[in-house]
Design an enzyme around this catalytic site. Sequence first.
Site, PDB file in Angstrom:
ATOM      1  N   LEU A  90       0.893  -1.183   0.063  1.00 28.28           N
ATOM      2  CA  LEU A  90      -0.129  -0.191  -0.224  1.00 28.28           C
ATOM      3  C   LEU A  90       0.774   1.306   0.233  1.00 28.28           C
ATOM      4  O   LEU A  90       2.006   1.321   0.602  1.00 28.28           O
ATOM      5  CB  LEU A  90      -0.758  -0.026   1.180  1.00 28.28           C
ATOM      6  N   ASP A  91       0.479   2.225  -0.484  1.00 28.56           N
ATOM      7  CA  ASP A  91       1.326   3.511  -0.584  1.00 28.56           C
ATOM      8  C   ASP A  91       1.506   3.863   0.957  1.00 28.56           C
ATOM      9  O   ASP A  91       0.667   3.630   1.843  1.00 28.56           O
ATOM     10  CB  ASP A  91       0.655   4.552  -1.309  1.00 28.56           C
TER      11      ASP A  91
END
Length: 299
Positions: A90-91
């Site tokens: 995930l960012d």
Amino acid sequence: QIPKDPTQRWLRELAALSQQLQQVHPNVLAKILRQRTVYQNEEIVVIDKPYGLPVHGGPGIKNCIADVLPILAKMLENMKAEPLHLCHRLDKETTGVMVLARSKEAAEKIRLLFKTRQVEKIYWAIVLGDPDPVEGVVEIPIVEKEVQSHQSHYKMTLAPNYRLCPEDGKVMKIRKNRNAERAVTRFRRLASASACSLLELQPITGVKHQIRVHLAYGLGCPILGDHKYSHWSKLAPQKLPELTLRRLKLEQSKARHLPLHLHAHRLCLPLGQPLDFVCKPPLFFQKTLRKLELDIPKD
């Protein structure tokens, strides 16, 4: 010194969000992740990823999830536990459901499920504006490009296979960009108010920054707090509508403190029987929903 004025306090909280987890000891970070564990069995551990914590290390990053996986494994099991493994990413600014594997074999099995698109992922995002239509699919390839401006930088952007012919307005096919990756995102509006909308998103493919790029450049509805993809040619804080600023009790000059409002809300993993995980949006996200008078749908 905690400011008495609630608006100042909210601003301080927002500004501190990204820094907080970079300043703690790795053992403290592992403890935080242990407290945010939502599910575990003999194959996997599912955590609710906090804001501002990168998955991988890099220049200027003191703490990341990858580095504390050995410590977290021992906290969850025993001193001889083997380190946990990453299955997807995930960012840094994205919050929510994240799956870790207890063994290399389990990690490879789960990575294959992601790669072959058997994992259903549902995100929530608060965006500026209202998508037209209110639900549909964005299917536009994405490519990384260098932005030539006073400070050159790289961004992901759209590389469509079609465009409108300037003469007659008809759709014409254009040459494919060889480096572009196929990208498909389903979207559906859940609520709208205060010149913003709450969207439910389902990325069918998994291209870097896909949701952010499809929303900003494909639908013209950038995610609230996405300062990177709100302008193409410059790095500058997002420009917010007057009504949104008023509801958030923010001045435009403080908009740079707004965090990215993108949350991995739900993930369905077909491991034997389908496993379904849901994480509520973080507090700052819930506060923003309330301030903007966007109603969270009842599951």
